[in-house]
Write a protein that holds these residues in place. Structure first.
Motif, short mmCIF file in Angstrom:
data_model
loop_
_atom_site.label_atom_id
_atom_site.label_comp_id
_atom_site.label_asym_id
_atom_site.label_seq_id
_atom_site.Cartn_x
_atom_site.Cartn_y
_atom_site.Cartn_z
N ALA A 51 -56.89 86.52 -6.56
CA ALA A 51 -58.09 87.29 -6.91
C ALA A 51 -58.56 88.13 -5.73
O ALA A 51 -57.80 88.96 -5.23
N ASP A 52 -59.76 87.91 -5.24
CA ASP A 52 -60.29 88.73 -4.14
C ASP A 52 -59.44 88.63 -2.88
O ASP A 52 -59.46 89.52 -2.03
N PHE A 53 -58.70 87.52 -2.74
CA PHE A 53 -57.86 87.33 -1.56
C PHE A 53 -56.41 87.79 -1.79
O PHE A 53 -55.58 87.68 -0.89
N ALA A 54 -56.10 88.27 -2.98
CA ALA A 54 -54.72 88.60 -3.31
C ALA A 54 -54.15 89.64 -2.35
O ALA A 54 -54.83 90.61 -2.00
N PRO A 55 -52.90 89.42 -1.90
CA PRO A 55 -52.30 90.35 -0.94
C PRO A 55 -52.32 91.79 -1.46
O PRO A 55 -51.97 92.05 -2.62
N GLU A 56 -52.79 92.68 -0.62
CA GLU A 56 -52.80 94.12 -0.83
C GLU A 56 -53.76 94.59 -1.91
O GLU A 56 -54.38 95.64 -1.78
N THR A 57 -53.94 93.85 -2.98
CA THR A 57 -54.83 94.30 -4.06
C THR A 57 -56.23 93.70 -3.95
O THR A 57 -57.20 94.27 -4.43
N GLY A 58 -56.35 92.54 -3.35
CA GLY A 58 -57.65 91.89 -3.24
C GLY A 58 -58.57 92.61 -2.26
O GLY A 58 -58.13 93.13 -1.24
N VAL A 59 -59.87 92.67 -2.58
CA VAL A 59 -60.82 93.38 -1.72
C VAL A 59 -61.03 92.66 -0.39
O VAL A 59 -61.57 93.23 0.56
N MET A 60 -60.60 91.40 -0.32
CA MET A 60 -60.79 90.63 0.92
C MET A 60 -59.50 89.92 1.30
O MET A 60 -59.52 88.80 1.81
N HIS A 61 -58.36 90.57 1.07
CA HIS A 61 -57.11 89.88 1.42
C HIS A 61 -56.97 89.78 2.94
O HIS A 61 -57.46 90.62 3.69
N PHE A 62 -56.30 88.72 3.36
CA PHE A 62 -56.19 88.41 4.79
C PHE A 62 -55.02 89.14 5.44
O PHE A 62 -53.95 89.28 4.85
N VAL A 63 -55.25 89.60 6.67
CA VAL A 63 -54.21 90.19 7.50
C VAL A 63 -54.25 89.49 8.85
O VAL A 63 -55.22 88.82 9.20
N THR A 95 -69.52 88.84 -1.47
CA THR A 95 -69.51 87.76 -2.45
C THR A 95 -68.12 87.57 -3.02
O THR A 95 -67.44 88.54 -3.39
N ILE A 96 -67.67 86.32 -3.08
CA ILE A 96 -66.32 86.00 -3.52
C ILE A 96 -66.33 85.72 -5.03
O ILE A 96 -67.09 84.87 -5.51
N SER A 97 -65.49 86.42 -5.74
CA SER A 97 -65.44 86.28 -7.21
C SER A 97 -64.88 84.93 -7.61
O SER A 97 -64.05 84.33 -6.91
N ALA A 98 -65.33 84.46 -8.77
CA ALA A 98 -64.81 83.20 -9.32
C ALA A 98 -63.31 83.31 -9.50
O ALA A 98 -62.78 84.35 -9.90
N GLY A 99 -62.61 82.24 -9.20
CA GLY A 99 -61.16 82.21 -9.34
C GLY A 99 -60.42 82.62 -8.10
O GLY A 99 -59.19 82.51 -8.04
N SER A 100 -61.14 83.11 -7.07
CA SER A 100 -60.48 83.49 -5.82
C SER A 100 -60.14 82.23 -5.04
O SER A 100 -60.93 81.30 -4.96
N SER A 101 -58.95 82.23 -4.45
CA SER A 101 -58.54 81.04 -3.69
C SER A 101 -57.60 81.43 -2.55
O SER A 101 -57.01 82.52 -2.55
N ILE A 102 -57.51 80.51 -1.61
CA ILE A 102 -56.58 80.68 -0.50
C ILE A 102 -56.01 79.32 -0.13
O ILE A 102 -56.72 78.30 -0.12
N THR A 103 -54.69 79.30 0.14
CA THR A 103 -54.02 78.08 0.57
C THR A 103 -53.27 78.38 1.86
O THR A 103 -52.58 79.39 1.96
N PHE A 104 -53.45 77.51 2.86
CA PHE A 104 -52.82 77.75 4.16
C PHE A 104 -52.40 76.43 4.79
O PHE A 104 -52.85 75.35 4.38
#
Length: 748
Positions: free
Chosen positions: A573-585, A504-513
């Motif tokens: 937030a959840d996608f934040a580099p290195e600290t987010g639980v679901m950050h993208f690699v 589940t993605i927390s409120a305020g989490s975002s990604i721009t690409f």
């Protein structure tokens, strides 16, 4: 009880099931009895009554034959499956003992297209006269492009050089040439572009064509006078008359028999042009009408009449003809059901970087889908959104990969199955993108017992095949985030995925690409937490060059559909580099990984596959033993031997483990071959016995009927009975004493 054969041989369990009544006299006694009085004494009626019991005995014998025959067929199929296990062990040994160190793609043999030609085998040059040609005779050729050529002879002095010059000047796509060799010159009729097929029409005069000694068609066989018109006569119309010889490189199907198609007959088919087509009739139709209708579609598949009046479907572009829906006269087992006549020749190998799932297992069109049972599935979704699912039915144990390939081709989703026989160690099955741009996924709802046939496939995103990527049997996996089976994805585009599983993605989490089109895209969970499934649906709805999906390991993945890069600009937030639980690699694709690389990982996967397939085949063998009760002990022993084979758990680390497993498989294979040899011998003996039995029964019936229809003297009745007795003696004279006794007992 009546037993046949040695008591030590397990087939007695089947024969013991048939009790022969002691009240039915043996045949010699029956014959003696019918000679005791004149024909109208009632003896003949008694004989007819006993002959009915004789017929019942024959039926018992046929009932014995059928399950033995069925068991033999089933064992032959299982032998092929066990042989594939041995091949898998051999591949593992090769990989274990000599793992390559290079990362170059596996070598392929140079591809040489199969020529489309009619070549003579005896000397024939341009000055050779056309022997036997007379005024009015013809040489007629039709090319698959619709062009025709007819040479009508004016006299008997024409040379082959003149005929070929006229053909080449016509430019119909077929040409002739004279090829010089050490043993003389040969005439060759060939496709001008190497692709267009042609037919030496049946309207050609046989006195002309018989000069072309040695020509042979892969569809129609060798030259025969009956395939061409006699002299200047008419070849017939409406499909009647000689059909000539056809030359081409495409595959072909042919109906099992001749006759008209019944009302409601439907056939769906596809050729190398990739366009699915369908022919059917509501009221019934002749083969000729079907030919005309199919050829009017102007596809790559043409319909032709064979010399014996059957319908042939042939691909004119070098590919195979695939079929799907088949109803009415086309249904399997029907008189006009289609059967494969010839396969298309090998095709050029796929490029090393092609978008494809390449199996390293040896699989061709006729390979059965081992392990498939009723309700199991094989499912693919292409990146264009089109999907295909093959659901196995009650006939699952007979379905081949060729049938699955045909069904996928007819679905026309942009993904095909091909059988690449140009590879070293061929044939190999590949699932590939038709345009080599469209990616695809083998869906997680596919059954792992089906997928493990495709050993060696490896996804550039998800890695090599693992059973847990796919559903277990016919069970449906969970959906959404609860799903554990996500399948395997194939493509060429760049990709990024979350470091951990999707959640589940927390409120305020975002990604721009930035996608491959250079357009900036953003997504955010504004206001409240949300499911990753919502993110997937939202990004797909953008219809951009980037898609979102769940990867095989359950992570969330963004993947480029067109091979261009994905640039991540911002994650919060959840996608934040290195600290987010679901950050993208990065999850970048790599060239398809063949069997010869990553040896340890591949060997471990092979071990898991061998375990699953041994379990499936052991269960199938045991079921066969109990179902027909034929060779019960032998088949059950084979199941035990196969089941006891050392598991493949240690294949990655131990050569000895692979050898031990292989030894167990080979022992089981030897047992199957021995049992098949015994079954074949038993079938031969019993079939001969049944034929003799039937012959004598016919003689007895004729004897009784003749006694009823006429007054026989004592001497005539005695002589006729003596003749039958002699025939019975001959029937049993070549048998051993035990077989003769068993034969007489079965006769009643």
């Amino acid at each position: 009880m009546t037993t046949i054969g040695s008591a030590a041989f397990p087939y007695v369990s089947l024969f013991d099931a048939y009790t022969v009544s002691t009240t039915v006299p043996q045949v010699p006694a029956l014959i003696d009895k019918v000679t005791l009085g004149p024909s109208r004494s009632g003896i003949s009626y008694d004989t007819l009554s006993r002959i009915r019991e004789f017929d019942a005995g024959n039926n018992r014998l046929l009932n014995v034959l059928r399950p033995i025959d069925d068991t033999e067929d089933a064992l032959i199929a299982l032998r092929n499956d066990v042989s594939s296990l041995r091949q898998l062990a051999d591949d593992a040994l090769t990989l274990k003992t000599a793992p390559p160190t290079t990362t170059t793609p596996p070598p392929v043999t140079p591809f040489t297209p199969q020529p489309i030609e009619a070549r003579t085998t005896v000397p024939l040059d341009q000055n050779s006269p056309v022997d036997g040609a007379m005024a009015g005779m013809r040489l007629s050729i039709s090319a698959d492009n619709g062009e025709d050529f007819i040479f009508t002879f004016q006299n008997g002095t024409t040379t082959w050089g003149e005929v070929i010059a006229s053909l080449n000047a016509a430019e119909i796509g077929v040409r002739g040439r004279f090829e010089a060799g050490t043993d003389g010159t040969r005439l060759v009729l060939e496709s001008a572009n190497g692709k267009t097929g042609f037919r030496l029409n049946g309207t050609s005069s046989r006195q002309v064509v018989d000069d072309l000694v040695g020509i042979s068609s892969r569809y129609d066989g060798e030259y025969a006078a009956a395939k061409f018109t006699d002299g200047v006569g008419s070849a017939g119309t409406g499909g009647a008359g000689p059909q000539g010889l056809t030359f081409g490189s495409g595959g072909a199907l042919v109906t099992a028999g001749t006759g008209d198609f019944e009302a409601g007959s439907v056939l769906r088919f596809i050729g190398s042009d990739g366009v699915p087509r369908q022919w059917g009739t509501l009221t019934g139709a002749s083969i000729r009408q079907a030919m005309l209708d199919i050829n009017a579609m102007r596809g790559s598949v043409v319909a032709e009449m064979t010399a014996d009046g059957r319908l042939r479907l042939r691909d004119t572009q070098g590919g195979d003809v695939g079929t799907g829906r088949a109803q009415g006269s086309f249904a399997p087992g029907s008189p006009l059901a289609l059967q494969r006549l010839v396969d298309a020749p090998p095709q050029p190998s796929l490029a090393p970087d092609a978008i494809a799932a390449r199996a390293s297992a040896q699989l061709d069109r006729d390979s059965r889908v081992s392990g498939a049972t009723n309700g199991m599935r094989f499912s693919i979704t292409a990146d264009n959104g089109n999907s295909f699912t093959y659901t196995f039915g009650m006939d699952a144990d007979t379905v081949t990969w060729g049938q699955v390939a045909d069904a996928l081709a007819l679905a026309d989703i942009g993904v095909r199955i091909r059988f690449d026989e140009n590879q070293i160690g061929s044939p190999r099955l590949s699932i590939h993108s038709v345009d080599d741009r469209l990616g695809f996924r083998i869906n997680g709802i596919s059954s792992r017992q089906v997928m493990d046939d495709l050993f060696g496939i490896s996804s550039p995103y998800d890695g090599p095949f693992r059973a847990e990527m796919f559903a277990d049997g016919a069970e449906w996996p969970a959906v959404g985030l609860a799903a554990k089976e996500h399948g395997m994805t194939f493509g060429r585009g760049a990709a990024v995925k979350t470091l951990g599983p999707a959640q589940t993605i927390s409120a305020g989490s975002s990604i721009t690409f930035i996608d491959g089109d250079g357009i900036q895209r953003s997504w955010s969970a504004s206001g409240s937490s949300t499911s990753p499934i919502s993110l997937i649906e939202d990004i797909k709805s953008l219809r951009s060059s980037v898609t979102a999906e769940l990867a095989a390991d359950g992570s969330l993945r963004l993947r480029s559909l067109d091979g261009r890069p994905i640039t991540i600009l911002e994650q919060t937030a959840d996608f934040a580099p290195e600290t987010g639980v679901m950050h993208f690699v990065e999850n970048r694709p790599a060239p398809d990984v063949p069997l010869e690389r990553n040896a340890q990982e591949q060997l471990a996967s092979m071990g898991r596959v061998i375990n699953n397939r041994i379990a499936n085949l052991t269960s199938t063998l045991a079921g066969l033993a109990y179902s027909n009760n034929v060779a019960f002990n032998e088949i059950l022993a084979t199941a035990s031997t196969l089941g006891a084979a050392t598991p493949g758990d240690n294949w990655a680390t131990s050569e000895e483990a692979i050898l031990t497993t292989r030894d167990g498989i080979v022992s089981a294979l030897d047992q199957i071959n021995l049992t098949l040899a015994q079954l074949t011998d038993r079938l031969s003996t019993l079939t001969a016995m049944e034929e003799r039995y039937r012959e004598i029964g016919v003689d007895l019936k004729n004897f009784a009927v003749e006694m009823l229809d006429s007054y026989l003297s004592w001497e005539e009745a005695r002589d006729m009975a003596q003749g039958i007795r002699q025939k019975l003696t001959q029937a049993t004279s070549n048998m051993g004493s035990d077989q003769a006794r068993d034969f007489l007992l079965l006769l009643g």
